[in-house]
Design an enzyme around this catalytic site. Structure first.
Site, PDB file in Angstrom:
ATOM      1  CG  ASP A  57     -15.566  88.810  -5.578  1.00 46.84           C
ATOM      2  OD1 ASP A  57     -14.647  88.026  -5.323  1.00 46.84           O
ATOM      3  OD2 ASP A  57     -15.473  90.034  -5.415  1.00 46.84           O
TER       4      ASP A  57
ATOM      5  CG  ASP B 147     -12.309  87.593  -1.470  1.00 45.43           C
ATOM      6  OD1 ASP B 147     -11.133  87.865  -1.816  1.00 45.43           O
ATOM      7  OD2 ASP B 147     -13.310  87.942  -2.122  1.00 45.43           O
TER       8      ASP B 147
END
Length: 190
Positions: free
Chosen positions: A149, A163
Site C-alpha cells: 500500500d 483497492d
C-alpha cells in the site's frame, strides 16, 4: 385450388417450422461485453502492478513523499491484513476470498451483455488480481504475502490502486443494481 396454391406459396406454410415468427424466436442480445471486462481488468491490473513495482524500488525504506502538503503523501506500507490493516492473522483467508471473487467474475462473464457491468466487473477483477498477486508472490511467503500500500491520505488508511479499483467497481455495481440494470443487459423494476 387457387386457395390451396396461395397457401402453399406463402412463407407461413411448410417452412413455418424452420423459421418461427419473429416474436416467438429469442432476439439476439448483441455482442457480449467480455472483451471490455478483460480490457478494463488488464488496465487496472497493469496500473496497480506497475505502481507497486515503482513503490518497492523507489519508496520502500525511504521517507514518505508529500504530494499535497499534509493532505496526501506516498508512503510504502506492507499490509498483511485486509482494508485498514484489519485481520492480519487471516491473510490466507483473504487470499482465498480474492481467488473466489476472480472465479465468480469469470463465470459471470458468460452472461455479460452490459457495458457498465463489464466496466464494474473489470475493475473488481483487476483489483482482486493485483492484491492476489501480492498475496502469492510477496514475502513472507506464498498465500501469506503482504500487500503493498502507498497512497496515504491524511486521517485515513493507506491503500493502493487495486483497492481503489475494487471500491470503484463495487460502487458502480451498487448504482447499477439500484437502477435495475442486470449484467445480461435487461432492466427490471422492483
Amino acid at each position: 385450388m387457387a386457395e390451396a396454391e396461395s397457401v402453399i406459396g406463402t412463407p407461413d406454410s411448410a417452412g413455418a417450422d424452420e423459421s418461427a415468427a419473429p416474436e416467438e424466436r429469442p432476439q439476439p442480445k448483441g455482442k457480449r461485453k467480455i472483451a471490455a471486462l478483460f480490457v478494463v481488468a488488464l488496465l487496472a491490473y497493469a496500473l496497480d502492478l506497475g505502481s507497486k513495482m515503482i513503490v518497492v524500488a523507489k519508496l520502500e525504506g525511504h521517507e514518505p513523499i508529500k504530494v499535497i502538503g499534509d493532505l496526501l503523501r506516498f508512503e510504502a506500507v506492507r499490509n498483511p491484513g485486509a482494508a485498514f490493516g484489519m485481520g492480519e492473522a487471516f491473510t490466507i483467508i483473504f487470499t482465498c476470498i480474492a481467488a473466489a471473487v476472480i472465479v465468480v467474475i469469470i463465470r459471470l462473464a458468460r452472461k455479460l451483455y452490459s457495458l457498465p457491468w463489464a466496466i464494474a466487473l473489470g475493475l473488481l477483477l483487476g483489483g482482486a488480481l493485483g492484491n492476489l498477486t501480492d498475496r502469492i508472490f510477496r514475502s513472507p511467503g506464498v498465500f501469506e504475502g503482504a500487500v503493498v500500500d502507498f497512497i496515504a491520505p491524511a486521517h485515513f488508511a493507506v491503500f493502493n490502486l487495486a483497492d481503489s479499483a475494487i471500491v470503484c467497481g463495487g460502487i458502480l455495481i451498487v448504482l447499477l443494481s439500484f437502477r435495475g440494470l442486470d449484467p445480461d443487459g435487461t432492466v427490471h423494476k422492483d
